[in-house]
Design a protein around this motif. Structure first.
Motif, PDB file in Angstrom:
ATOM      1  N   ALA A 181      17.336  35.893 -11.518  1.00  0.00           N
ATOM      2  CA  ALA A 181      16.945  35.167 -10.316  1.00  0.00           C
ATOM      3  C   ALA A 181      15.431  35.229 -10.108  1.00  0.00           C
ATOM      4  N   THR A 182      14.840  36.399 -10.256  1.00  0.00           N
ATOM      5  CA  THR A 182      13.395  36.522 -10.056  1.00  0.00           C
ATOM      6  C   THR A 182      12.620  35.753 -11.119  1.00  0.00           C
ATOM      7  N   LEU A 183      13.130  35.726 -12.351  1.00  0.00           N
ATOM      8  CA  LEU A 183      12.464  34.960 -13.407  1.00  0.00           C
ATOM      9  C   LEU A 183      12.473  33.468 -13.084  1.00  0.00           C
ATOM     10  N   LEU A 184      13.608  32.956 -12.630  1.00  0.00           N
ATOM     11  CA  LEU A 184      13.708  31.541 -12.305  1.00  0.00           C
ATOM     12  C   LEU A 184      12.864  31.187 -11.075  1.00  0.00           C
ATOM     13  N   ILE A 185      12.864  32.062 -10.085  1.00  0.00           N
ATOM     14  CA  ILE A 185      12.076  31.786  -8.884  1.00  0.00           C
ATOM     15  C   ILE A 185      10.589  31.792  -9.217  1.00  0.00           C
ATOM     16  N   SER A 186      10.159  32.694 -10.096  1.00  0.00           N
ATOM     17  CA  SER A 186       8.745  32.696 -10.493  1.00  0.00           C
ATOM     18  C   SER A 186       8.387  31.404 -11.214  1.00  0.00           C
ATOM     19  N   GLY A 187       9.326  30.866 -11.993  1.00  0.00           N
ATOM     20  CA  GLY A 187       9.088  29.575 -12.632  1.00  0.00           C
ATOM     21  C   GLY A 187       8.926  28.463 -11.609  1.00  0.00           C
ATOM     22  N   ILE A 188       9.706  28.521 -10.540  1.00  0.00           N
ATOM     23  CA  ILE A 188       9.584  27.523  -9.476  1.00  0.00           C
ATOM     24  C   ILE A 188       8.218  27.633  -8.795  1.00  0.00           C
ATOM     25  N   VAL A 189       7.781  28.865  -8.533  1.00  0.00           N
ATOM     26  CA  VAL A 189       6.479  29.076  -7.893  1.00  0.00           C
ATOM     27  C   VAL A 189       5.353  28.527  -8.757  1.00  0.00           C
ATOM     28  N   VAL A 190       5.370  28.855 -10.050  1.00  0.00           N
ATOM     29  CA  VAL A 190       4.320  28.392 -10.954  1.00  0.00           C
ATOM     30  C   VAL A 190       4.356  26.877 -11.089  1.00  0.00           C
ATOM     31  N   SER A 191       5.564  26.293 -11.128  1.00  0.00           N
ATOM     32  CA  SER A 191       5.674  24.837 -11.207  1.00  0.00           C
ATOM     33  C   SER A 191       5.077  24.179  -9.966  1.00  0.00           C
ATOM     34  N   ALA A 192       5.315  24.771  -8.803  1.00  0.00           N
ATOM     35  CA  ALA A 192       4.729  24.223  -7.571  1.00  0.00           C
ATOM     36  C   ALA A 192       3.214  24.328  -7.599  1.00  0.00           C
ATOM     37  N   VAL A 193       2.699  25.451  -8.090  1.00  0.00           N
ATOM     38  CA  VAL A 193       1.243  25.629  -8.162  1.00  0.00           C
ATOM     39  C   VAL A 193       0.626  24.617  -9.125  1.00  0.00           C
ATOM     40  N   LYS A 194       1.339  24.308 -10.208  1.00  0.00           N
ATOM     41  CA  LYS A 194       0.817  23.356 -11.189  1.00  0.00           C
ATOM     42  C   LYS A 194       0.784  21.930 -10.662  1.00  0.00           C
ATOM     43  N   HIS A 195       1.770  21.543  -9.868  1.00  0.00           N
ATOM     44  CA  HIS A 195       1.940  20.136  -9.536  1.00  0.00           C
ATOM     45  C   HIS A 195       1.487  19.770  -8.128  1.00  0.00           C
ATOM     46  N   GLU A 196       1.271  20.733  -7.255  1.00  0.00           N
ATOM     47  CA  GLU A 196       0.786  20.426  -5.907  1.00  0.00           C
ATOM     48  C   GLU A 196      -0.735  20.344  -5.937  1.00  0.00           C
ATOM     49  N   MET A 331      -7.345  39.524  -8.012  1.00  0.00           N
ATOM     50  CA  MET A 331      -8.404  40.200  -8.768  1.00  0.00           C
ATOM     51  C   MET A 331      -8.673  39.484 -10.090  1.00  0.00           C
ATOM     52  N   LEU A 332      -7.612  39.092 -10.771  1.00  0.00           N
ATOM     53  CA  LEU A 332      -7.764  38.437 -12.077  1.00  0.00           C
ATOM     54  C   LEU A 332      -8.489  37.103 -11.948  1.00  0.00           C
ATOM     55  N   VAL A 333      -8.116  36.301 -10.965  1.00  0.00           N
ATOM     56  CA  VAL A 333      -8.774  35.011 -10.760  1.00  0.00           C
ATOM     57  C   VAL A 333     -10.231  35.219 -10.364  1.00  0.00           C
ATOM     58  N   THR A 334     -10.495  36.234  -9.564  1.00  0.00           N
ATOM     59  CA  THR A 334     -11.880  36.543  -9.193  1.00  0.00           C
ATOM     60  C   THR A 334     -12.710  36.888 -10.418  1.00  0.00           C
ATOM     61  N   TYR A 335     -12.158  37.688 -11.296  1.00  0.00           N
ATOM     62  CA  TYR A 335     -12.897  38.094 -12.501  1.00  0.00           C
ATOM     63  C   TYR A 335     -13.113  36.898 -13.437  1.00  0.00           C
ATOM     64  N   ASP A 336     -12.092  36.067 -13.598  1.00  0.00           N
ATOM     65  CA  ASP A 336     -12.232  34.895 -14.467  1.00  0.00           C
ATOM     66  C   ASP A 336     -13.183  33.858 -13.887  1.00  0.00           C
ATOM     67  N   GLY A 337     -13.250  33.774 -12.565  1.00  0.00           N
ATOM     68  CA  GLY A 337     -14.110  32.784 -11.926  1.00  0.00           C
ATOM     69  C   GLY A 337     -13.499  31.406 -11.861  1.00  0.00           C
ATOM     70  N   LEU A 338     -12.236  31.277 -12.243  1.00  0.00           N
ATOM     71  CA  LEU A 338     -11.557  29.984 -12.184  1.00  0.00           C
ATOM     72  C   LEU A 338     -10.059  30.203 -12.054  1.00  0.00           C
ATOM     73  N   PHE A 339      -9.388  29.190 -11.540  1.00  0.00           N
ATOM     74  CA  PHE A 339      -7.937  29.242 -11.356  1.00  0.00           C
ATOM     75  C   PHE A 339      -7.312  28.171 -12.230  1.00  0.00           C
ATOM     76  N   THR A 340      -6.533  28.599 -13.216  1.00  0.00           N
ATOM     77  CA  THR A 340      -5.904  27.685 -14.184  1.00  0.00           C
ATOM     78  C   THR A 340      -4.388  27.846 -14.108  1.00  0.00           C
ATOM     79  N   PRO A 341      -3.709  27.031 -13.327  1.00  0.00           N
ATOM     80  CA  PRO A 341      -2.254  27.177 -13.184  1.00  0.00           C
ATOM     81  C   PRO A 341      -1.492  27.077 -14.505  1.00  0.00           C
ATOM     82  N   ALA A 342      -1.998  26.273 -15.457  1.00  0.00           N
ATOM     83  CA  ALA A 342      -1.286  26.111 -16.730  1.00  0.00           C
ATOM     84  C   ALA A 342      -1.288  27.377 -17.566  1.00  0.00           C
ATOM     85  N   SER A 343      -2.154  28.345 -17.242  1.00  0.00           N
ATOM     86  CA  SER A 343      -2.230  29.574 -18.042  1.00  0.00           C
ATOM     87  C   SER A 343      -1.148  30.579 -17.690  1.00  0.00           C
ATOM     88  N   TYR A 344      -0.425  30.356 -16.612  1.00  0.00           N
ATOM     89  CA  TYR A 344       0.612  31.314 -16.207  1.00  0.00           C
ATOM     90  C   TYR A 344       1.859  31.104 -17.067  1.00  0.00           C
TER      91      TYR A 344
END
Length: 442
Positions: A181-196, A331-344
């Protein structure tokens, strides 16, 4: 580990070595969150990727300047749609707790099905208007233009809130169903971040984020930093007698040192975060609360017989661990300096984190940190090491040799081979991890 990092610094560069250290520190914070869930209470959370994405989203919402044109075009519709969503979630929890009818689930299903089209009708035109504004460079609402360190705490709060919702739904499931369940829900979250795209720009990414450390360009133009580097390398510079060559050498040292200085600043900040979480985690582990959680982990039936609310305690630990994971995602996004939803991807942001915990030692915070350093170091350095071995073993062969070409092309996959072999060896000879959980005697 320190010796290996130093070797990388001498053989490759200190910039690479410090980058490995910083990503190891961030990964260690991630493993602390997973270890609190799995090591303290036995909860299997395969949704790490989703909580990291929530933390990354918080970095955008908090630190990016607002796009005023986008707010003028569709801000009202988004706010109204958010209020409808809030009322829907509140109604679901209210009905779930107050009503005991056998038709309750049917009513909730009809409620959700009827409200979603209304939200789409309200938000649809606003989303289209927002995404059409300067789509190449903007096309989203932006954020609140606040310091990015604040986003770390906001990411923890958002991840904890999402964990509360997930926990109320899923924590009654058996452990294997909870993992799915947690694996599938995380996929839903990442999909929303990618497409919104109105919220995150989707696959177009958000770049140029703020940072809690100085920028290299600013350091290179700062008199105090140039004077500091000149003092630090005065022995080397004193051997150059030509003034023009000395200026060129000093500029090169300033450029190189600025990157190292920035990475050292990040290392200091990340170390403070990791040590703080470690201290509180160790104190919690040795407290009556920690003993209760380990008792629930070892024997739920006995804990229930002693009057402990197992589901409620599981919810608490699930929220705490997820909040720490969300914190590390920001923290990770801060260090990278960019937010790339496709990398998740689940491999990098879920299963590698679990390998770190299992290899380091379940239930031992120090083991989780050690596992993060070991696994990430192997993940990064296995490719250069494989190239080094290929060059030595096949030094007598021609560069056109098909086997040599094939091995060099396959270098990116050596990390999977090394990671798998390492995990098998640890599971065979150290099944409890490199640093097993210590039995605390009171």
């Amino acid at each position: 580990m320190a010796l290996l990092i130093i070797i990388v610094g001498f053989l490759q560069s200190w910039g690479v070595a410090l980058s490995i250290v910083n990503l190891c520190l961030i990964s260690a914070v991630m493993t602390m969150g997973v270890n609190i869930q799995w090591g303290y209470s036995g909860l299997i959370n395969f949704g790490v990727m989703g909580f990291l994405a929530i933390g990354g989203l918080a970095a955008i919402v908090v630190s990016v300047p607002p796009v005023n044109e986008a707010w003028d075009a569709g801000g009202f519709g988004i706010i109204l749609s958010g209020l409808i969503l809030f009322l829907l979630i509140t109604s679901i929890f209210y009905v779930h707790q107050k009503f005991r009818s056998k038709y309750k689930n049917y009513f909730l299903f009809c409620l959700v099905i009827s409200v979603i089209p209304i939200m789409k009708l309200v938000a649809g035109p606003s989303i289209s208007s927002i995404e059409s504004i300067d789509a190449a460079t903007s096309g989203f609402l932006g954020g609140f233009d606040l310091p990015i360190i604040l986003s770390w705490f906001v990411g923890a709060v958002l991840a904890g809130m999402i964990a509360f919702i997930i926990g109320k739904v899923c924590l009654g499931l058996r452990s294997d169903y909870l993992a799915i369940a947690t694996l599938l829900i995380s996929g839903i979250v990442v999909s929303a971040v990618k497409h919104e795209e109105w919220l995150t720009r989707g696959v177009k990414n958000v770049t140029g984020l703020k940072r809690p450390a100085p920028y290299e360009v600013n350091l290179q133009n700062s008199d105090w930093f140039i004077s500091f580097i000149e003092f630090l390398f005065k022995g080397r510079l004193s051997k150059i007698y030509n003034l023009d060559e000395k200026i060129i050498a000093l500029n090169e040292l300033v450029i190189t040192s600025s990157g190292i200085f920035v990475k050292l600043c990040f290392s200091l900040i990340f170390s403070i975060v990791l040590i703080t979480i470690l201290v509180f985690s160790e104190r919690a582990l040795r407290s009556p609360w920690g003993r209760m959680m380990r008792a629930i982990r070892d024997n739920e039936d006995a804990a229930k017989a002693m009057g402990k609310n197992v589901v409620k305690r599981h919810l608490h630990i699930f929220i705490i661990g997820s909040a720490i994971i969300g914190f590390s995602g920001a923290m990770l996004v801060t260090y990278d300096g960019l937010f790339t939803p496709a990398s998740y991807q689940p491999l990098r942001y879920t299963f590698i984190i679990w390998v770190m915990v299992l290899l380091g030692g379940t239930g031992n915070n120090y083991g989780a940190i050690l596992g993060a350093f070991v696994v990430w170091f192997i993940w990064i350095e296995s490719a250069p090491f494989a190239l080094f071995l290929i060059e030595i073993l096949m030094s007598q062969t021609d560069d056109t040799n098909q086997l040599k070409i094939h091995l060099i092309d396959s270098i990116p996959y050596f990390r999977y081979l090394v990671m798998g072999l390492g995990l098998l060896l640890v599971m065979r000879y150290r099944p409890k991890g490199l640093l097993p959980e210590k039995i605390i005697k009171n």
